[in-house]
Design a protein around this motif. Structure first.
Motif, PDB file in Angstrom:
ATOM      1  N   GLU A  53       0.851  -1.197   0.000  1.00 24.32           N
ATOM      2  CA  GLU A  53       0.000   0.000   0.000  1.00 24.32           C
ATOM      3  C   GLU A  53       0.881   1.238   0.000  1.00 24.32           C
ATOM      4  O   GLU A  53       1.778   1.379   0.846  1.00 24.32           O
ATOM      5  N   ILE A  54       0.639   2.129  -0.941  1.00 21.54           N
ATOM      6  CA  ILE A  54       1.412   3.365  -1.082  1.00 21.54           C
ATOM      7  C   ILE A  54       0.452   4.545  -0.988  1.00 21.54           C
ATOM      8  O   ILE A  54      -0.557   4.594  -1.701  1.00 21.54           O
ATOM      9  N   ALA A  55       0.748   5.494  -0.120  1.00 17.28           N
ATOM     10  CA  ALA A  55      -0.112   6.673   0.050  1.00 17.28           C
ATOM     11  C   ALA A  55       0.276   7.737  -0.962  1.00 17.28           C
ATOM     12  O   ALA A  55       1.427   8.171  -1.015  1.00 17.28           O
ATOM     13  N   LYS A  60       8.602   4.634  -5.624  1.00 17.72           N
ATOM     14  CA  LYS A  60       8.240   3.678  -4.571  1.00 17.72           C
ATOM     15  C   LYS A  60       7.606   2.425  -5.163  1.00 17.72           C
ATOM     16  O   LYS A  60       7.834   1.313  -4.680  1.00 17.72           O
ATOM     17  N   LEU A  61       6.811   2.621  -6.217  1.00 17.33           N
ATOM     18  CA  LEU A  61       6.189   1.473  -6.867  1.00 17.33           C
ATOM     19  C   LEU A  61       7.249   0.505  -7.392  1.00 17.33           C
ATOM     20  O   LEU A  61       7.166  -0.708  -7.163  1.00 17.33           O
ATOM     21  N   LEU A  62       8.239   1.039  -8.079  1.00 23.28           N
ATOM     22  CA  LEU A  62       9.264   0.184  -8.677  1.00 23.28           C
ATOM     23  C   LEU A  62      10.148  -0.443  -7.605  1.00 23.28           C
ATOM     24  O   LEU A  62      10.555  -1.602  -7.724  1.00 23.28           O
ATOM     25  N   GLY A  99       4.557   8.693 -15.143  1.00 18.83           N
ATOM     26  CA  GLY A  99       5.828   8.464 -14.462  1.00 18.83           C
ATOM     27  C   GLY A  99       6.551   7.231 -14.962  1.00 18.83           C
ATOM     28  O   GLY A  99       7.782   7.215 -15.072  1.00 18.83           O
ATOM     29  N   LEU A 100       5.819   6.189 -15.271  1.00 19.15           N
ATOM     30  CA  LEU A 100       6.427   4.979 -15.832  1.00 19.15           C
ATOM     31  C   LEU A 100       7.002   5.259 -17.212  1.00 19.15           C
ATOM     32  O   LEU A 100       8.113   4.797 -17.553  1.00 19.15           O
TER      33      LEU A 100
END
Length: 333
Positions: free
Chosen positions: A190-192, A207-209, A230-231
């Motif tokens: 989970e990322i805020a 943070k996702l990567l 962003g990707l």
């Protein structure tokens, strides 16, 4: 004639149409000041939104305004800028000018909402409060289907990118992803994202990567669109290198590739909330109603099979390959 303007729901559609046509021909316009003096009604309602620029709330606003106009009411609009304090101020200052409020995704705590509801009729959207009329957009099933989709495509680590914890919708969606992910044996991160925005989506890509996720489920389409941007800045292609899913289905079909999204029926939520409010105004002892609108997953081009991972020295998984500067023809849609 007055009832055709003030309470058209009590008359047949043919009668209302006949009266309105006659009034238009005669140039008759209801005197709102006189009506307010005789009925105690201003003929106005207020719609308070957290962020009018967010496509979900823009669509909700259009649905609410169209329904209010259809029923003879004007709509005041307040943007609380995602802050509970400004929401409180708007409710207090507009109360003298309106007959009631539609409060969408309120950030206020329950006690303050009930305080305002005791002063003027209030219907809330996406906040489940007993004793207050409410419209709930239930996207739980859509997010469960989204997790099932990426699990079936081979993704083993997924991320939920969420909004402020005060958001009822965010809580429902985060829980659906966590529970369904656990059921399917997935690792869920989970990322805020903070305030839902395009920039928030872009900012969370690092943070996702780092998390090892190969698919992201975002709280809304705007955040999802930011993630896609962003990707792309990092040379990754969707869905070959990463899958993205949004929610609301407002701008989803206009992204590239088209975004898989949970349709939240935003305009319908606004219209239903206005109906609940105005029906309550027409009935001295209205029943407290709760309308639930079910969201469903719409699959498009932003989701695909999990990417192959590159073995790193020592047998550890290093991550996905970064795409070349130009996509191969098979990745074009």
């Amino acid at each position: 004639m007055s009832r055709a303007f003030s309470q058209p729901e009590l008359l047949t559609p043919a009668t209302v149409e006949k009266v309105l046509v006659t009034a238009q021909r005669l140039g008759y316009v209801p005197n709102q000041v006189a009506r307010a003096l005789s009925t105690g009604r201003a003929g106005n309602i207020a719609l308070i939104l957290p962020d009018v620029a967010n496509p979900f709330f823009s669509a909700l606003m259009r649905g609410a305004q169209a329904q209010a106009y259809k029923r003879g009411y004007a709509t005041f609009l307040g943007d609380s800028d995602e802050t509970a304090h400004l929401e409180d101020v708007l409710l207090g200052k507009l109360a003298a000018q309106v007959d009631g409020f539609v409060l969408a995704s309120p950030r206020l705590d329950e006690q303050l909402i009930r305080k305002h509801a005791a002063r003027r009729p209030v219907v809330v959207i996406n906040r489940d409060l007993d004793g207050i009329g409410r419209v709930l957009v239930d996207t739980t099933g859509g997010f469960e289907a989204a997790v099932d989709l990426v699990a079936g495509l081979g993704h083993r680590t997924i991320a939920y990118v969420g909004a402020p914890v005060s958001s009822w919708s965010n809580q429902q969606r985060a829980n659906a992803v966590a529970i369904t992910g656990a059921t399917r044996g997935l690792r869920v991160v989970e990322i805020a994202a903070g305030r839902p925005s395009h920039e928030a989506g872009r900012s969370c890509v690092a943070k996702l990567l780092e998390s090892g996720a190969t698919a992201a489920l975002a709280v809304d389409d705007v955040v999802a669109q930011g993630i896609m941007a962003g990707l792309a800045e990092r040379g990754l292609f969707i869905p070959r290198d990463f899958s993205v899913i949004g929610c609301d289905d407002i701008i989803a079909s206009t992204t590239y590739p088209p975004l898989t999204s949970v349709n939240a029926h935003c305009a319908l939520a606004g219209a239903n909330a206005v109906d609940l409010l105005l029906n309550g105004l027409a009935n001295p002892t209205p029943p407290i109603e709760s309308h639930v609108i079910k969201g469903e997953l719409v699959i498009r081009g932003s989701t695909g099979p999990a990417p192959a991972l590159v073995p790193a020295p020592g047998g550890r998984t290093r991550g996905r390959k970064v795409a070349p500067a130009e996509p191969d023809p098979s990745s074009r849609k």
